[in-house]
Design a protein around this motif. Structure first.
Motif: not given
Length: 242
Positions: A40-65
């Motif tokens: 969670s962005i709210l738990s890591n103490g930093f104002a960034n979207l790293n959780p989204l950008f780290d996860l999105a490639p793997y979601l794309f890997m399953f969803l785009v096909p």
């Protein structure tokens, strides 16, 4: 090309496929970005979207096909591919029409995540305390990633009339090209060649963009990979006329 694009884009929303992909993407990215405490962005103490950008490639890997698996497979299975090939359309028009239809849907899937960016921007201390360069680079990287995965999906769909086979083939190729080279480069036997091997994988170039490094070499890599996959799809489609 526009005729094919409109037809393909409309087919996404004439069935549940397009809606399901959009909803799944938004829900999963939302859960990992805001709900699950480990990411969670709210738990890591930093104002960034790293959780989204780290996860999105793997979601794309399953969803785009899942988006592209019926692009040609369904046409071949139902026999409508012959009708399509008899129309006054070039092979490139057909391939690019189907390709840009899936890419447009990927862009639509990314647009709602701008709400995450606005939220992080507002909760930063002070307001706006977010790495703009890394955020823009990451979104640009996701867009380029979508271009390659869509091209891979179109290629996989063009070589089989079975949608499941198309999906599995595209998923496998996306994984190999994204993570495969990094995994291979980590094997000790490669020694000094490890870094060079890793540069063949998407992960290397996507990671660089995610740091805000907009390097022409990274952009050229994504464009080259996309063109190779689309050219292979065009050759496959042309072979059906022989």
């Amino acid at each position: 090309m526009l005729e094919v694009l409109k037809k393909e884009f409309g087919s996404f929303f004439n069935s549940l496929a397009g809606y399901i992909v959009l909803v799944i993407f938004f829900i999963i990215t939302g859960l990992f970005s805001w709900v699950f405490p480990q990411s969670s962005i709210l738990s890591n103490g930093f104002a960034n979207l790293n959780p989204l950008f780290d996860l999105a490639p793997y979601l794309f890997m399953f969803l785009v096909p899942a988006l592209t698996m019926k692009a040609f497979s369904e046409e071949v299975k139902t026999g409508t591919i012959e009708l399509l090939l008899t129309k006054p359309l070039t092979d490139w028009s057909i391939v690019l029409g189907k390709y840009f239809a899936s890419l447009t849907l990927i862009i639509i899937a990314l647009l709602p995540t701008l709400v995450y960016y606005y939220t992080v921007y507002q909760i930063g201390s002070p307001i706006g305390n977010i790495d703009q360069g890394a955020t823009i680079g990451s979104y640009f990287g996701l867009l380029l990633l979508g271009t390659v995965f869509s091209a891979i999906g179109i290629l996989a769909s063009s070589i089989t009339d079975n949608q499941i086979v198309s999906y599995i083939t595209a998923l496998f190729l996306c994984f190999i090209i994204y993570d495969g080279f990094s995994l291979i480069s980590s094997i000790n036997i490669w020694s000094t060649y490890s870094y060079q091997i890793s540069k063949w994988g998407i992960d290397h170039h996507y990671s660089a963009l995610s740091k805000g490094i907009i390097d022409s070499r990274n952009i050229l890599y994504f464009i080259s990979m996309t063109l190779i996959m689309l050219f292979a799809s065009k050759i496959t489609l042309s072979s059906r006329k022989w």
